[in-house]
Design a protein around this motif. Structure first.
Motif, PDB file in Angstrom:
ATOM      1  N   LEU A   1       0.850  -1.188   0.036  1.00  0.00           N
ATOM      2  CA  LEU A   1       0.048   0.055  -0.108  1.00  0.00           C
ATOM      3  C   LEU A   1       0.720   1.382  -0.011  1.00  0.00           C
ATOM      4  CD1 LEU A   1      -2.552  -1.289   2.399  1.00  0.00           C
ATOM      5  CD2 LEU A   1      -2.942  -1.077   0.141  1.00  0.00           C
ATOM      6  N   VAL A   2       2.061   1.376  -0.070  1.00  0.00           N
ATOM      7  CA  VAL A   2       2.890   2.270  -0.064  1.00  0.00           C
ATOM      8  C   VAL A   2       4.155   2.097  -1.043  1.00  0.00           C
ATOM      9  CG1 VAL A   2       2.697   3.426   2.028  1.00  0.00           C
ATOM     10  CG2 VAL A   2       4.276   1.778   1.936  1.00  0.00           C
ATOM     11  N   ASP A   3       4.437   2.884  -2.021  1.00  0.00           N
ATOM     12  CA  ASP A   3       5.536   2.526  -2.924  1.00  0.00           C
ATOM     13  C   ASP A   3       6.830   1.991  -2.400  1.00  0.00           C
ATOM     14  OD1 ASP A   3       4.575   5.286  -5.086  1.00  0.00           O
ATOM     15  OD2 ASP A   3       3.852   3.231  -4.968  1.00  0.00           O
ATOM     16  N   GLU A   4       7.410   2.549  -1.240  1.00  0.00           N
ATOM     17  CA  GLU A   4       8.663   2.149  -0.653  1.00  0.00           C
ATOM     18  C   GLU A   4       8.651   0.921  -0.366  1.00  0.00           C
ATOM     19  OE1 GLU A   4       9.236   4.762   2.623  1.00  0.00           O
ATOM     20  OE2 GLU A   4       7.201   4.440   3.343  1.00  0.00           O
TER      21      GLU A   4
ATOM     22  N   TYR B   1      -3.114 -16.018   3.787  1.00  0.00           N
ATOM     23  CA  TYR B   1      -2.454 -14.906   4.651  1.00  0.00           C
ATOM     24  C   TYR B   1      -2.627 -13.930   3.933  1.00  0.00           C
ATOM     25  CZ  TYR B   1      -1.279 -19.605   6.670  1.00  0.00           C
ATOM     26  OH  TYR B   1      -1.214 -20.664   7.031  1.00  0.00           O
ATOM     27  N   LEU B   2      -3.019 -12.931   4.501  1.00  0.00           N
ATOM     28  CA  LEU B   2      -3.052 -11.529   4.223  1.00  0.00           C
ATOM     29  C   LEU B   2      -1.842 -10.616   4.518  1.00  0.00           C
ATOM     30  CD1 LEU B   2      -6.240 -12.275   4.208  1.00  0.00           C
ATOM     31  CD2 LEU B   2      -6.325  -9.736   3.521  1.00  0.00           C
ATOM     32  N   VAL B   3      -0.767 -10.290   3.882  1.00  0.00           N
ATOM     33  CA  VAL B   3       0.154  -9.665   4.415  1.00  0.00           C
ATOM     34  C   VAL B   3      -0.089  -8.225   3.743  1.00  0.00           C
ATOM     35  CG1 VAL B   3       2.777  -9.327   4.116  1.00  0.00           C
ATOM     36  CG2 VAL B   3       1.960 -11.604   3.784  1.00  0.00           C
ATOM     37  N   LEU B   4       0.018  -7.220   4.953  1.00  0.00           N
ATOM     38  CA  LEU B   4      -0.811  -5.992   4.415  1.00  0.00           C
ATOM     39  C   LEU B   4       0.414  -4.777   4.867  1.00  0.00           C
ATOM     40  CD1 LEU B   4      -4.058  -6.130   5.923  1.00  0.00           C
ATOM     41  CD2 LEU B   4      -3.404  -6.481   3.726  1.00  0.00           C
ATOM     42  N   TYR B   5       1.135  -4.252   3.572  1.00  0.00           N
ATOM     43  CA  TYR B   5       2.207  -3.215   4.005  1.00  0.00           C
ATOM     44  C   TYR B   5       1.490  -1.824   4.160  1.00  0.00           C
ATOM     45  CZ  TYR B   5       5.556  -7.086   2.437  1.00  0.00           C
ATOM     46  OH  TYR B   5       6.187  -8.084   2.289  1.00  0.00           O
ATOM     47  N   ALA B   6       1.655  -1.464   5.459  1.00  0.00           N
ATOM     48  CA  ALA B   6       1.580  -0.016   5.606  1.00  0.00           C
ATOM     49  C   ALA B   6      -0.404   0.107   5.494  1.00  0.00           C
ATOM     50  CB  ALA B   6       1.891   1.032   4.817  1.00  0.00           C
ATOM     51  N   VAL B   7      -0.962  -0.421   6.265  1.00  0.00           N
ATOM     52  CA  VAL B   7      -2.483  -0.626   6.088  1.00  0.00           C
ATOM     53  C   VAL B   7      -2.971   0.697   6.479  1.00  0.00           C
ATOM     54  CG1 VAL B   7      -4.696  -1.592   7.428  1.00  0.00           C
ATOM     55  CG2 VAL B   7      -2.204  -2.994   7.273  1.00  0.00           C
ATOM     56  N   ASP B   8      -2.358   1.589   7.099  1.00  0.00           N
ATOM     57  CA  ASP B   8      -2.795   2.810   7.415  1.00  0.00           C
ATOM     58  C   ASP B   8      -2.922   3.794   6.253  1.00  0.00           C
ATOM     59  OD1 ASP B   8      -0.170   2.572   8.283  1.00  0.00           O
ATOM     60  OD2 ASP B   8       0.072   4.538   8.423  1.00  0.00           O
ATOM     61  N   ALA B   9      -2.200   3.439   5.322  1.00  0.00           N
ATOM     62  CA  ALA B   9      -1.987   4.214   4.245  1.00  0.00           C
ATOM     63  C   ALA B   9      -3.326   4.213   3.308  1.00  0.00           C
ATOM     64  CB  ALA B   9      -0.756   3.978   3.220  1.00  0.00           C
TER      65      ALA B   9
END
Lengths: 921, 138
Positions: free
Chosen positions: A745-748, A802-810
């Motif tokens: 959810l974030v480019d980085e 399995y849900l791997v969520l990168y930067a959910v808050d974004a």
């Protein structure tokens, strides 16, 4: 014939007969008389001869005529025969056996001076010490044959010597003393015998031939008025020997050094008196020195001082007629003291001895001298003992055993602490094999000091004794606690084994279980004050464990060596006298404070560079030994030794904890052990800071709450945790068994997500890489599916998802939008997934970039859907709602996260996130 | 204990090595044999002297006795001799000799026998000196 003629004839015949008869009568009685008289005379002769003793009688001028008299010959022969008979055994064997006994040493102890005077000795006690030292020749005057034999006295460890002379024989006493001293000094290596002289009459002049020894410190002449000083010196020496050396059942220096060379020199104190007793207090102190001295290598030569000594002593009494009597030989032996040594040769011999000693002293003493071969010959049953430096050419040792269990080393930075540690460890490692000694080494400093002992890039060798090496431990104080905990556990294990064998100490355990492996453990912690740096849980734990190990480790063979730049600053340490007392070995480097017992013991203040004060006496002054520590760190010293030892045994490398390195996921045993088969897979979130280097694990059971949250702002940290977790899952499913939805959810985070995708795809798993635009749909779909499982309307049973969520808050703003039809927002879906997912095999591994942000994703006030979390750069108190009060202590640490699993833990743990970058594909 | 005390054969006199143990103890033990020898010798001397003293005490008396006897024998012999001298004085033809010396070579017999023999011999001498008359008176 005429009658006249007849008559004359008759008369003549009668007269002749008469004459004969008279003659016969007279002769008979005369003979009887004579015979009786003769017998009587002989009896009286024999009586006189035997009464005086035949030896004296033979020399008695008054008896000479009788002795020459042939009439008495028979009787004299009888007396002589009786004497021979009585002395048969002696005559046949006595003198020759005595000669053999004295001369067996074949050394200056018994040989004539031509054989040894002038040549310094070389014996160091390891081949035994001569018991008998020649003083002169003896004969038994009453024996039939005057066979001379050597007269010798016991010295050094066995007996004192008391000489009594008369005014006219004092010079003989001097000769006797000088001869004996020269014999002793010329037998041993220079430096093993120190002589002290005190003469009641004069300061100089006694034993002048020995004076060249003063310049090598081998002879001390004491002022006549300062007898007290000499007695004090001797008493101190005895005390020091008792405290340091005579421990663990050794009652005498003699028994200690049977295992090797003599460790302490002998001190021979010669006191010349004037036949008057000493002052009462001196008399008593002298008696004390006499009583306790022999066991500590202090021996007395007492000349012309009346004194009773309650310890072994032999006396030689010199008579005015040039002979002497000795208690070794008794009153029937006349002793003739050997003549004086040639006057010119004595000082020359002493000069040679002094020179040799100076040579030895000046030999600086290098690292190689500490670690000479043969290696691994010593036995650690009672202690470990190793030289660490030199004092005047003689090695100075450090000893760790039951009576001196732990050591404290202090010295400001740059004072040579590292060098000292290397010298000590090298010396120990050279002497004891890895089965006798194990080392656990931890250095808190920055900069690598103990890295040498573990295999490295350039030098693949390691120190065979090292079982654990911790470097760059700076901020990971937990590791110090982990080590102490490990030692405490080992201590318990040994105590249990000891109980099983019905003993209490390591030494006894080794005896009872010779097949077992019970090495002594020495744990070295450098800059240990960091362990107690903060007032927090870690310090509290460390203090408690340290106290435990310090107190009980001694009998189980576990020894602590703690070193510090600044011992004074350790509040926790000083407050706890129970810990402090156990550290009886104190080593102070130049300018160290509070390591030695201040204010009395200020030896560290004036200490020159490269030196250390070694004190086994809890730092009190009499226990000080000052040693020069050889260079043990430059190339060619320790590294060379390590290579030699490593070549000998490289079967078990040490565990290495390097605080500066991130653990590689793909090399971790716990990761490699993961495989499919367990219905409840385990995920690895990072490495725990413990001795084994184990992984932080969470079991993803099919129960609510089995979701993971990573909280922090740095993508690398989060990606490391998520990547590690997902990769662990990847190993535990067969291809096709599970679905992985990676939401970047974030480019980085994209490179990390892609990397993870690659890994999982390579393992054969179904992976969906979703961006912001797809996350809403993913969540909604997943929530729907979960609902179908709950309501029982699903067609197929749930598959692991399995849900791997990168930067959910974004994506939150996006997710907060409500669906016009359902009136549900993405956040609702997320919450559904979190709440009901785990029981239906759907688990979320999510990264939120702040605690508040995480809370926004969850139902207000309800945080138990996140069962486990790893937090990075957040403040401890922010985590209070997510975990126990211990989280308060947390503050951001580079490369470290705080891990808490509410289902398993009572308090959070510090973990090191993995390096997932390298692939082993 | 001391490794110095090795079992070494030194002289060819005796092949028996010293038993292991403290050299100091051994030394004193061996010296003790001389002391004991001395003591044994002196003890024997004392015992023998006791015997001799006793004997000397006994012979003391005997000597006195024999002395006296010798005197008596001499006295008796001299008496006889003087008497013989007197009687032979009248015999102008007779050559007197000196008083005889004691002859110790005679076989040992009780003194009484010799004394008796001496008396008898004197009697015979005396008898031989009696002048018998030419004609016997009836």
């Amino acid at each position: 014939m005429s009658r006249r003629d007849d008559r004359r004839k008759k008369v003549e015949e009668a007269f002749a007969e008469f004459r004969v008869a008279v003659s016969a009568a007279l002769g008979a009685v005369s003979r009887e008389h004579r015979l009786l008289a003769e017998e009587r005379a002989q009896d009286m002769f024999e009586l006189i001869v035997r009464g005086e003793g035949v030896d004296k009688a033979l020399n008695d001028p008054v008896l000479q005529p009788a002795l020459q008299n042939p009439r008495f010959r028979e009787r004299l022969l009888g007396v002589l025969r009786d004497r021979e008979h009585a002395f048969r055994e002696w005559t046949d064997n006595g003198p020759s056996r005595l000669a053999r006994l004295v001369e067996v040493a074949n050394s200056p102890a018994s040989l004539p001076h031509e054989d040894w005077l002038g040549k310094p000795g070389h014996h160091d006690g390891s081949e035994g010490v001569p018991e008998l030292w020649r003083v002169g020749t003896g004969v038994v005057p009453s024996a039939p044959e005057q066979q001379p034999f050597p007269v010798a006295v016991p010295l050094l460890d066995h007996s004192h010597l008391h000489v009594m002379s008369t005014v006219d024989t004092r010079s003989t006493a001097d000769t006797l003393v000088e001869n004996l001293l020269l014999r002793v000094l010329s037998h041993f290596q220079p430096g093993l015998v120190h002589v002290h002289v005190w003469d009641v009459n004069q300061l100089t002049g006694s034993l002048p031939g020995l004076y060249p020894l003063t310049r090598a410190g081998l002879l001390t002449v004491h002022d006549p008025s300062r007898l007290q000083e000499m007695l004090d010196e001797l008493s101190d020496h005895i005390r020091r020997v008792h405290t340091k050396v005579l421990v663990d059942g050794h009652l005498t220096l003699h028994s200690v050094s049977n295992e090797g060379r003599r460790t302490e020199p002998w001190h021979v104190a010669v006191l010349f008196g004037n036949r008057q007793p000493l002052r009462e207090e001196h008399q008593q102190q002298l008696q004390r020195v006499a009583r306790n001295g022999l066991a500590s290598g202090v021996q007395l030569f007492i000349v012309d001082i009346p004194i009773t000594v309650n310890s072994p002593v032999e006396t030689i009494r010199l008579h005015d007629n040039g002979t002497a009597a000795c208690t070794m030989t008794g009153k029937h032996v006349t002793v003739t003291i050997d003549p004086a040594l040639p006057r010119a040769k004595v000082p020359r011999a002493c000069a040679a001895i002094a020179e040799k000693r100076e040579e030895r002293r000046n030999r600086m003493g290098a690292f190689a001298d500490l670690t000479r071969e043969p290696h691994w010959t010593e036995n650690a049953a009672t202690c470990v003992l190793a030289p660490v430096g030199f004092d005047d050419g003689e090695p100075v040792c450090v000893r760790l055993g039951d009576t001196s269990p732990h050591a404290l080393i202090g010295g400001p930075s740059g004072s040579g602490k590292t060098n000292f540690l290397y010298a000590m460890l090298g010396s120990l490692a050279a002497r004891y094999s890895p089965d006798e000694l194990e080392l656990y080494l931890l250095d808190f400093k920055e900069g690598v000091s103990f890295a040498q002992f573990a295999p490295g890039l350039k030098d693949k060798s390691w120190l065979p004794h090292a079982r654990l090496v911790g470097v760059n431990v700076n901020t990971d104080r937990e590791f110090g606690v982990a080590l102490l905990k490990f030692l405490a556990d080992e201590m318990r294990r040994r105590a249990d084994a000891a109980k099983r064998h019905e003993v209490t100490k390591l030494e006894q355990l080794r005896e009872e279980d010779p097949e077992g492996r019970w090495p002594r453990i020495v744990a070295v912690i450098d800059e240990f004050q960091y362990l107690f740096g903060e007032r927090d849980q870690v310090t509290a734990q460390a203090t408690q464990l340290l106290e435990d190990v310090a107190r009980r480790g001694r009998s189980q063979g576990i020894h602590l060596v703690l070193s510090s730049q600044d011992v004074a600053g350790i509040e926790g340490f000083w407050g706890k006298s129970a810990i402090f007392e156990q550290f009886t070995v104190r080593i102070a480097l130049p300018k160290a404070r509070r390591v030695l017992a201040e204010p009395g013991n200020d030896a560290a203040v004036e200490l020159p560079r490269w030196h250390a004060v070694i004190n086994h006496d809890s730092g009190v002054k009499p226990g000080n030994e000052i040693a020069r520590i050889p260079d043990s760190t430059t190339k060619g010293t320790f590294d060379l030794l390590q290579n030699v030892l490593w070549n000998r045994d490289h079967s078990k490398p040490p565990s290495l904890f390097d605080g500066s390195r991130t653990p590689l996921l793909d090399e971790l045993p716990d990761f490699l052990d993961l495989g499919p088969g367990d219905p409840n897979p385990t995920i690895l979130l990072g490495q725990v800071i413990d001795v084994a280097g184990s992984a932080a694990k969470v079991r993803l059971a099919r129960t609510p709450g089995r979701n993971i949250a990573v909280i922090g702002s740095v993508v690398e940290d989060a990606a490391a945790v998520l990547g590690g977790a997902a990769a662990s899952l990847g190993r535990q499913h067969e291809p096709g068994e599970a679905t992985f939805s990676l939401c970047c959810l974030v480019d980085e985070a994209l490179p990390n997500a892609r990397h993870l995708e690659k890994r999982l795809v390579a393992a054969g798993h179904t992976v969906n890489l979703i961006r912001v635009d797809g996350v809403r749909e993913l969540l909604d779909d997943t929530a729907r599916q979960i609902n179908s499982f709950i309501t029982g309307t699903a067609e197929t049973p749930p598959k692991p998802h399995y849900l791997v969520l990168y930067a959910v808050d974004a994506a939150h703003t996006l997710l907060e939008q409500k669906d016009p039809t359902t009136r549900a927002s993405g956040v609702d879906s997320l919450r559904t997934v979190l709440k009901h997912g785990p029981e239906n095999r759907t688990h979320v591994l999510g990264w939120w970039r702040g605690v508040q942000r995480l809370k926004s994703s969850l139902s207000p006030g309800v945080y138990d859907d996140i069962g486990a979390w790893v937090a990075f750069d957040v403040q401890g108190k922010e985590l209070l709602s997510l975990g126990p009060e211990q989280v308060m202590a947390w503050s951001p640490r580079p490369q470290r996260g705080l891990f808490f699993d509410r289902f398993e833990h009572s308090r959070p743990q510090v973990v090191i996130p993995f390096d997932t970058r390298e692939e082993v594909l | 204990m001391s490794a110095v005390l090795r079992l070494v054969d030194w002289s060819d006199e005796s092949d028996v090595p010293e038993p292991a143990g403290s050299a100091i103890e051994r030394y004193k033990e061996i010296v003790a044999t001389a002391t004991e020898a001395h003591a044994r010798m002196r003890a024997h001397d004392a015992a023998r002297n006791a015997e001799l003293s006793a004997r000397i005490g006994q012979t003391q008396e005997r000597v006195a006795e024999i002395s006296e006897r010798e005197q008596m024998v001499r006295f008796g012999a001299e008496l006889h001799w003087e008497a013989a001298k007197k009687q032979l004085w009248n015999e102008t033809w007779f050559r007197m000799t000196v008083f005889p010396k004691p002859d110790e070579s005679v076989p040992p017999r009780p003194q009484g026998e010799y004394n008796a023999a001496m008396d008898a011999a004197y009697d015979v001498l005396e008898a031989s000196l009696q002048k018998k008359p030419l004609l016997r008176r009836r």
